[in-house]
Design an enzyme around this catalytic site. Structure first.
Site, PDB file in Angstrom:
ATOM      1  N   HIS A  81       3.207   8.870  -6.866  1.00  0.00           N
ATOM      2  CA  HIS A  81       4.093  10.111  -6.974  1.00  0.00           C
ATOM      3  C   HIS A  81       4.867  10.065  -8.241  1.00  0.00           C
ATOM      4  O   HIS A  81       4.981  11.041  -9.058  1.00  0.00           O
ATOM      5  CB  HIS A  81       5.134  10.008  -5.776  1.00  0.00           C
ATOM      6  N   HIS A 104       1.123  -1.023  -0.235  1.00  0.00           N
ATOM      7  CA  HIS A 104       0.173   0.159  -0.074  1.00  0.00           C
ATOM      8  C   HIS A 104       0.878   1.396  -0.020  1.00  0.00           C
ATOM      9  O   HIS A 104       0.600   2.245  -0.720  1.00  0.00           O
ATOM     10  CB  HIS A 104      -0.863  -0.097   1.302  1.00  0.00           C
ATOM     11  N   GLU A 105       1.941   1.465   0.889  1.00  0.00           N
ATOM     12  CA  GLU A 105       2.738   2.661   0.866  1.00  0.00           C
ATOM     13  C   GLU A 105       3.629   2.710  -0.195  1.00  0.00           C
ATOM     14  O   GLU A 105       3.741   3.808  -0.835  1.00  0.00           O
ATOM     15  CB  GLU A 105       3.681   2.406   1.948  1.00  0.00           C
ATOM     16  N   HIS A 161       1.659   4.230  -3.074  1.00  0.00           N
ATOM     17  CA  HIS A 161       1.622   5.891  -3.047  1.00  0.00           C
ATOM     18  C   HIS A 161       3.099   6.576  -3.759  1.00  0.00           C
ATOM     19  O   HIS A 161       3.143   7.427  -4.449  1.00  0.00           O
ATOM     20  CB  HIS A 161       1.675   6.341  -1.512  1.00  0.00           C
TER      21      HIS A 161
END
Length: 230
Positions: free
Chosen positions: A102, A94-95, A98
């Protein structure tokens, strides 16, 4: 009414947080394919998406996992960084989602990042306003009107609410990217995939509660302002 709003969302947040922790604890006992750690999951997902300049770090805390766009780093809590479970893989992916957002200039993430300085300024203004109200500064003639004070508070909460609701698609999209990659990379099986999905679902609920809490508080102050004008 403000106290009722605060207590309702405080207890709701506590319930969701408790469920999230219990889900993470349960799914932390379930191993994943290849016995990969959260760090290894994040690094493999980054490599397969061509992101060689993103670092994976271990940070202190429980469920303190986050992506830092300023230095392009995926920061994982010890349980996730070292964990070799469904829960660790889901959070790590999940992280990493991100980081991919980006790199791809995902619109909602860029909008949220642009709002961060404005939200920080709003928080400082709001703190000053509440301190001034607490000490009765607005009882002093000529300093500032009660209606103007409410308008400033409403403007600050409007920014908080916008930030909270912009966060929702950012988090949901990161989870979708994570789950799709875990499945295609063979990290999760049919059974463990559902558990990873469930863990990320409860993580998303924390952001939903935060957004609804901000909206309810904003509406309260708007009603207060309209009632005072009438």
């Amino acid at each position: 009414m403000l106290l009722i709003i605060f207590l309702f969302f405080m207890f709701t947040s506590m319930f969701v947080s408790s469920k999230l922790k219990s889900k993470f604890k349960a799914y932390s006992r379930i191993p994943i394919n290849f016995g990969m750690s959260g760090k290894e999951v994040a690094e493999k997902m980054l490599r397969q998406n061509g992101l060689m300049n993103v670092k994976v770090n271990c940070v202190q805390g429980q469920l303190s996992d986050h992506y830092n766009p300023a230095n392009r780093s995926v920061n994982l809590s010890p349980d996730v960084y070292n964990g070799r479970s469904v829960a660790a893989a889901a959070v790590a992916a999940h992280e990493t989602g991100h980081a991919i957002q980006h790199a791809n200039s995902y619109a909602f993430l860029e909008f949220r990042s642009a709002l961060v300085p404005l939200q920080n300024v709003s928080a400082k203004i709001l703190n000053f306003m509440f301190i001034a109200l607490f000490f009765g500064a607005f009882a002093l003639p000529g300093l500032i009107s009660y209606n103007l004070a409410l308008q400033i508070i409403i403007a600050c909460y409007a920014i908080f609410t916008l930030f909270a609701f912009i966060t929702l698609p950012v988090e949901i999209d990161a989870s979708k990217r994570a789950l799709a990659w875990l499945n295609t990379a063979g990290i999760t099986t049919q059974d463990t995939h559902e558990k990873a999905k469930d863990a990320l679902k409860w993580a998303a609920y924390t952001y939903v509660v935060a957004a609804l809490s901000a909206l309810a508080t904003l509406l309260y102050y708007i009603m207060l302002f309209v009632g005072n004008r009438d």
